[in-house]
Enzyme design. Structure first.
Site, PDB file in Angstrom:
ATOM      1  N   HIS A 241     -28.510  28.966 -19.394  1.00  0.00           N
ATOM      2  CA  HIS A 241     -29.299  28.785 -18.171  1.00  0.00           C
ATOM      3  C   HIS A 241     -30.251  27.589 -18.284  1.00  0.00           C
ATOM      4  O   HIS A 241     -30.366  26.775 -17.374  1.00  0.00           O
ATOM      5  CB  HIS A 241     -30.099  30.056 -17.857  1.00  0.00           C
TER       6      HIS A 241
ATOM      7  N   HIS B  13     -38.477  21.424 -14.508  1.00  0.00           N
ATOM      8  CA  HIS B  13     -38.771  22.084 -15.787  1.00  0.00           C
ATOM      9  C   HIS B  13     -38.581  21.133 -16.962  1.00  0.00           C
ATOM     10  O   HIS B  13     -39.281  21.229 -17.961  1.00  0.00           O
ATOM     11  CB  HIS B  13     -37.853  23.294 -15.996  1.00  0.00           C
TER      12      HIS B  13
ATOM     13  N   ASP C  55     -33.096  23.876 -13.578  1.00  0.00           N
ATOM     14  CA  ASP C  55     -33.627  22.848 -12.684  1.00  0.00           C
ATOM     15  C   ASP C  55     -32.726  22.810 -11.459  1.00  0.00           C
ATOM     16  O   ASP C  55     -31.500  22.723 -11.596  1.00  0.00           O
ATOM     17  CB  ASP C  55     -33.663  21.482 -13.383  1.00  0.00           C
TER      18      ASP C  55
END
Ligand SMILES: *[C@@H]1O[C@H](CO)[C@@H](O)[C@H](O)[C@H]1NC(C)=O
Length: 333
Positions: free
Chosen positions: A216, A225, A252
């Site tokens: 992820h 991020h 993201d």
């Protein structure tokens, strides 16, 4: 493990030694393994999407519609989800209607009626984390398959799905701020050690021509991020040491491609399944930055034993970026 390998009463003839070796190899591979067939011509095609489950909102339905059309053209074999499958807080139970509202009723095209292989994102850990892993969901919609870390093996490529959320220190530092369901993860150190050990040995044993790792969280990203320092420290060295070709992630909310300057590894972000973050990125100049798009869309991959074609598509079906890779067929030493 039925203990058949512990037959000490029988002398160790070469036959038994062989058995010992095979059993050892077998037992040492701890990750769940699934086999997926390739097409009749030996090729494979699939989609990658991430960060999507919002009951159709924020263009989720538009992305799904385009996936249906492109999926028809490429005759895709399966779909990979990079996590954050259901917003904002995963599923409340295996019977949560959100599952049908954000998955079954959205990805309705015939071409998408294929196996989905999914990992968990940080938002999925904010609900009942075990709900998404439950076989009950597979009975509600047989396409669904989500595990924490697992392997999908085909004739030409092996996929290593890694549960990255437990790697991120920040989620453990402020438990009052965000609630995560850490069942199955705690004790954390032991869990992480196990994930890395299993991945390392599975990668070492792999004889697949292509090796693709999916998680992820990004390793490298210029999005909101950005980089995940825990993964740069702990995961990246394993991927580089074992000649992994691609690392694909979400988290993201964008579509993105970076290359590595130290290895063949290519970094892809496919996190544009619904709500996107316009204009939210850190500018990076240089050879590594290949493509960045801060809207919605998805990624397609077509593979043969020697060639890969990776394409990013937007909500109108327009091709935003495309890349061809090729390599020599794998030969065992
Ligand atoms: C949906 O996609 C279009 C085209 O990229 C974009 O202009 C629009 O802002 C998107 N809508 C939302 C809610 O993100």
């Amino acid at each position: 493990m039925d203990g058949s390998c512990n037959h000490y009463s029988i002398s160790l003839s070469s036959v038994w030694l062989t058995c010992f070796c095979f059993c050892f190899i077998f037992v040492s591979a701890e990750l769940h393994r699934f086999e997926h067939p390739v097409k009749a011509d030996g090729s494979l095609s699939f989609f990658v999407i991430g960060d999507w489950g919002r009951k159709g909102a924020y263009n989720q339905s538009q992305v799904a519609l385009q996936m249906g059309k492109v999926g028809e053209k490429l005759s895709i074999d399966f779909v990979v989800s990079t996590g954050d499958n259901f917003y904002e807080k995963g599923l409340a139970s295996p019977y949560d209607p959100v599952f049908k509202d954000s998955f079954t009723k959205i990805y309705t095209a015939n071409s998408l009626k294929k196996q989905w292989y999914s990992v968990l994102g940080n938002h999925d850990y904010r609900g009942d984390v075990q709900a998404q892993l439950s076989p009950i969901l597979r009975r509600i919609d047989s396409r669904w398959l989500c595990l924490r870390s697992f392997i999908v093996k085909t004739e030409i490529v092996e996929f290593f799905f890694i549960d990255t959320t437990p790697f991120v220190d920040q989620y453990f530092q402020n438990p009052k701020h965000q609630k995560f369901d850490w069942r199955g993860v705690i004790p954390r150190k032991k869990y992480l050690r196990r994930v890395l050990k299993d991945l390392r040995s599975a990668l070492r044993e792999s004889v697949a021509n292509w090796k693709i790792v999916i998680g992820h969280h990004p390793i490298r990203s210029i999005g909101h991020h950005g980089e995940t320092k825990e993964l740069i420290m702990q995961l990246l060295p394993i991927l580089e040491a074992n000649n992994v070709d691609m690392y694909i992630n979400g988290h993201d909310h964008c579509l993105e491609h970076l290359s590595s300057i130290t290895s063949q590894l290519q970094f892809f972000t496919s996190g544009g399944g619904s709500k996107a973050w316009k204009g939210d990125f850190h500018y990076l100049d240089g050879d590594e930055m290949k493509f960045y798009y801060d809207g919605q869309g998805f990624m397609s991959v077509e593979l043969t034993a020697t060639d890969a074609k990776i394409v990013f598509h937007d909500v109108f079906g327009k091709v935003l970026h495309s890349l061809d890779l090729s390599k020599q067929p794998y030969t065992a030493m």
